[in-house]
Design a protein around this motif. Structure first.
Motif, short mmCIF file in Angstrom:
data_model
loop_
_atom_site.label_atom_id
_atom_site.label_comp_id
_atom_site.label_asym_id
_atom_site.label_seq_id
_atom_site.Cartn_x
_atom_site.Cartn_y
_atom_site.Cartn_z
N PHE A 64 0.87 -1.18 0.00
CA PHE A 64 0.00 0.00 0.00
C PHE A 64 0.91 1.22 0.00
N PRO A 65 0.62 2.23 -0.84
CA PRO A 65 1.54 3.36 -1.02
C PRO A 65 1.47 4.40 0.09
N PHE A 66 1.98 4.03 1.24
CA PHE A 66 2.08 4.96 2.37
C PHE A 66 3.27 4.50 3.21
N TRP A 67 3.92 5.47 3.88
CA TRP A 67 5.17 5.19 4.59
C TRP A 67 5.06 4.00 5.53
N SER A 68 4.01 3.99 6.37
CA SER A 68 3.91 2.97 7.41
C SER A 68 3.67 1.58 6.84
N HIS A 69 3.29 1.50 5.58
CA HIS A 69 3.11 0.20 4.93
C HIS A 69 4.32 -0.17 4.08
N LEU A 70 4.87 0.80 3.36
CA LEU A 70 5.99 0.50 2.46
C LEU A 70 7.26 0.11 3.22
N THR A 71 7.57 0.84 4.31
CA THR A 71 8.83 0.57 5.02
C THR A 71 8.93 -0.87 5.53
N PRO A 72 7.91 -1.41 6.25
CA PRO A 72 8.05 -2.81 6.68
C PRO A 72 7.99 -3.80 5.53
N THR A 73 7.31 -3.42 4.43
CA THR A 73 7.28 -4.32 3.27
C THR A 73 8.66 -4.48 2.67
N ILE A 74 9.39 -3.37 2.57
CA ILE A 74 10.76 -3.44 2.06
C ILE A 74 11.65 -4.25 3.00
N GLU A 75 11.48 -4.05 4.30
CA GLU A 75 12.29 -4.81 5.26
C GLU A 75 11.98 -6.31 5.20
N GLN A 109 -2.32 -5.79 3.20
CA GLN A 109 -3.68 -6.10 3.65
C GLN A 109 -4.72 -5.16 3.06
N LEU A 110 -4.30 -3.95 2.65
CA LEU A 110 -5.23 -3.02 2.02
C LEU A 110 -5.28 -3.19 0.51
N CYS A 111 -4.58 -4.18 0.00
CA CYS A 111 -4.52 -4.42 -1.44
C CYS A 111 -5.11 -5.78 -1.82
N SER A 112 -6.11 -6.22 -1.07
CA SER A 112 -6.68 -7.55 -1.34
C SER A 112 -7.33 -7.63 -2.72
N ALA A 113 -7.63 -6.48 -3.34
CA ALA A 113 -8.15 -6.49 -4.70
C ALA A 113 -7.17 -7.17 -5.66
N TYR A 130 -0.16 -14.26 -1.21
CA TYR A 130 0.14 -14.19 0.22
C TYR A 130 -0.12 -12.74 0.64
N VAL A 131 -0.84 -12.56 1.74
CA VAL A 131 -1.19 -11.21 2.19
C VAL A 131 -0.29 -10.83 3.35
N PHE A 132 0.40 -9.69 3.21
CA PHE A 132 1.33 -9.21 4.23
C PHE A 132 0.63 -8.16 5.09
N PHE A 133 0.53 -8.45 6.37
CA PHE A 133 -0.12 -7.55 7.32
C PHE A 133 0.94 -6.75 8.07
N THR A 134 0.89 -5.43 7.91
CA THR A 134 1.83 -4.54 8.58
C THR A 134 1.30 -4.10 9.94
N VAL A 135 0.27 -4.77 10.41
CA VAL A 135 -0.34 -4.50 11.72
C VAL A 135 -0.06 -5.68 12.65
N SER A 136 -0.53 -5.58 13.87
CA SER A 136 -0.29 -6.64 14.84
C SER A 136 -1.14 -7.87 14.54
N ALA A 137 -0.70 -9.02 15.03
CA ALA A 137 -1.51 -10.23 14.92
C ALA A 137 -2.80 -10.06 15.72
N GLY A 138 -2.73 -9.29 16.81
CA GLY A 138 -3.93 -9.01 17.58
C GLY A 138 -4.98 -8.32 16.75
N PHE A 139 -4.56 -7.32 15.97
CA PHE A 139 -5.52 -6.60 15.13
C PHE A 139 -6.05 -7.49 14.00
N VAL A 140 -5.19 -8.32 13.42
CA VAL A 140 -5.65 -9.26 12.39
C VAL A 140 -6.69 -10.20 12.97
N SER A 141 -6.45 -10.68 14.19
CA SER A 141 -7.41 -11.59 14.83
C SER A 141 -8.73 -10.87 15.09
#
Length: 487
Positions: free
Chosen positions: A11-22, A123-127, A140-151
């Motif tokens: 998803f094209p926003f800092w808080s999503h792109l940075t962990p995706t690159i890592e 997770q915001l790109c499920s389309a 494969y869907v990459f969640f940049t949030v906590s497992a708690g929030f996914v649950s």
């Protein structure tokens, strides 16, 4: 054998792109059979972000294993559109651009290596599941949030689709979440969950992930969120892969990509920290979007001065009312704080604009972190052994704060349910200096239970990614699944 090509769609926003690159770096460093092409949309609302994308593309490939490709973004953001709804509509609009880019990628490779093996989407790109299905490869869907929030989101999706239960908007309501010990108050749930139009779209996306994705990848680790991960390990969900903490911990280089001016600021900040005693400084920073009105800023200043604690405060200027832009820097901090405050606190404090967050958190002088509780910041702080005082602002940050304080015991509470008003220059509520001062004192206690738990989690986070660690083992399983499933 041929290399496996994974197409990443962040998803094209800092808080999503940075962990995706890592995470991408983690994968390719783990196994040389992988190649990653990352498709990043050039969103029109953040010039700095677009410049960052351009710099990534210009420097591509990264370590010969990661390529960056920028995609056009001609989606028009209507001013009246619910911003939570707009996020979903944006990525749905980008499907054609992604399809065209992957088609070109396949044509360019021809019979040569690597061979398309699957998509990894935010997770915001499920389309993009539809696009992957068109190429007959798994998603494969990459969640940049906590497992708690996914649950939480999968639980709400189950309640809606299988038990036909509606979530109440009552602020006094309590939600029993199977993955948590404590009941969750409705008032700390994200706006996107409580807003009916947005929640339907988000829950539909989670249903799509549940029904069509091959795997759920979460930026966390078992030792931190064992309850939530065990909940997601049920066979009613796709295979869960807790692969974290995928955080940027290299201090220097492209740490923040802000040019020579930023590097000079960073040197000045680190030099100031070098003169402070170990674990003596409280660091206040509220992310790329966080900002406060004048009244709240004055209360923060009173709390810091009254506490007598050393502090480093990243202070950003709130956008003018009605402007949908990110915070900016102050030309002069005396625009908002009295010059006398700076005179009185000169020996103990420093106020900055832009903050090299990782470098600061890694410094031995830092004893605590007053944070907006974005998940990346949480993981960075825990990985580096710095306890957190929670001041959430938007999105799922209130839920994160609740999990950190009530479930995990690795943070102290300033507020759990604070919500920033993006449309006003004034704060919806003002946290008093007395509350902040008391919390800062608790945060910097050297022998507190919270600090001991954070130190323990920090050690476990390091071991998780070492050979034989929980996340290291999960990464092996994920990569083998990708390779074995290659068409």
């Amino acid at each position: 054998m041929k290399k496996a090509e994974l197409v990443f769609v962040p998803f094209p926003f800092w808080s999503h792109l940075t962990p995706t690159i890592e995470f991408a770096k983690l994968l390719v460093s783990h196994d040389d059979r992988l190649h990653i092409t990352m498709l990043i949309s050039r969103v029109p609302f953040d010039a700095t972000f677009v410049a960052y994308i351009d710099s990534l593309v210009a420097s591509s490939p990264m370590s010969d294993c990661i390529d960056f490709v920028s995609l056009p973004c001609d989606y028009v953001f209507a001013p009246e559109t619910n911003h939570n709804v707009a996020m979903t509509l944006l990525m749905d609009h980008q499907k054609t651009h992604v399809k065209n880019a992957v088609t070109k990628l396949i044509q360019a490779h021809g019979d040569k290596s690597p061979r398309l093996a699957g998509f990894v989407v935010d997770q915001l790109c499920s389309a993009m599941v539809d696009v992957a299905n068109g190429f007959r490869v798994p998603t494969y869907v990459f969640f940049t949030v906590s497992a708690g929030f996914v649950s939480l989101m999968f639980h709400l999706q189950t309640l809606r689709d299988e038990e036909f239960a509606e979530l109440t908007n009552s602020p006094d309501a309590e939600l029993q979440l199977p993955s948590f010990v404590n009941s969750v108050p409705a008032r700390i749930l994200p706006e996107a969950v409580l807003d009916k139009a947005a929640s339907q779209l988000f829950l539909n996306n989670y249903r799509k992930v549940r029904d069509q994705a091959k795997g759920i990848i979460v930026n966390t680790f078992f030792e931190l969120e064992s309850g939530a991960i065990q909940f997601l390990s049920d066979d009613k969900f796709p295979t869960v892969y807790p692969v974290g903490p995928a955080v940027k911990l290299i201090v220097g280089g492209d740490d923040d990509l802000v040019g020579s001016r930023g590097n000079n600021q960073k040197s000045e900040i680190i030099a100031w920290l070098d003169d402070q005693p170990a674990s003596s400084v409280v660091f206040l920073c509220f992310g790329n979007v966080g900002s406060f009105g004048d009244c709240q800023l004055k209360e923060i200043a009173r709390a810091l001065e009254s506490s007598g604690m050393r502090f480093l405060w990243s202070l950003r200027k709130r956008p003018s009312s009605g402007q949908d832009v990110l915070p900016s820097g102050y030309t002069d901090f005396t625009e908002v704080l009295d010059k006398e405050f700076f005179d009185r606190t000169a020996a103990i404090g420093k106020i900055i604009g832009w903050a090299p967050q990782v470098a600061i958190l890694a410094h031995p002088a830092i004893g605590g972190f007053v944070s907006h509780c974005g998940w990346n910041s949480v993981l960075e702080s825990l990985r580096l052994g710095v306890p957190i005082a929670t001041w959430p602002l938007y999105a799922e940050q209130q839920f994160n704060a609740f999990e950190l304080v009530k479930e995990l015991g690795v943070a102290v509470e300033i507020k759990l349910d604070y919500v920033m008003d993006f449309k006003s220059e004034k704060d919806p509520t003002v946290v008093s200096a007395q509350v902040m001062e008391a919390t800062i004192r608790r945060l910097l206690e050297h022998d507190s239970d919270v600090r001991k738990r954070v130190k323990d989690i920090s050690e476990k986070s390091k071991k998780a990614l070492m050979d034989g660690g929980s996340s290291h083992t999960v990464l092996n399983g994920l990569i083998n699944d990708v390779i074995d499933s290659m068409p």
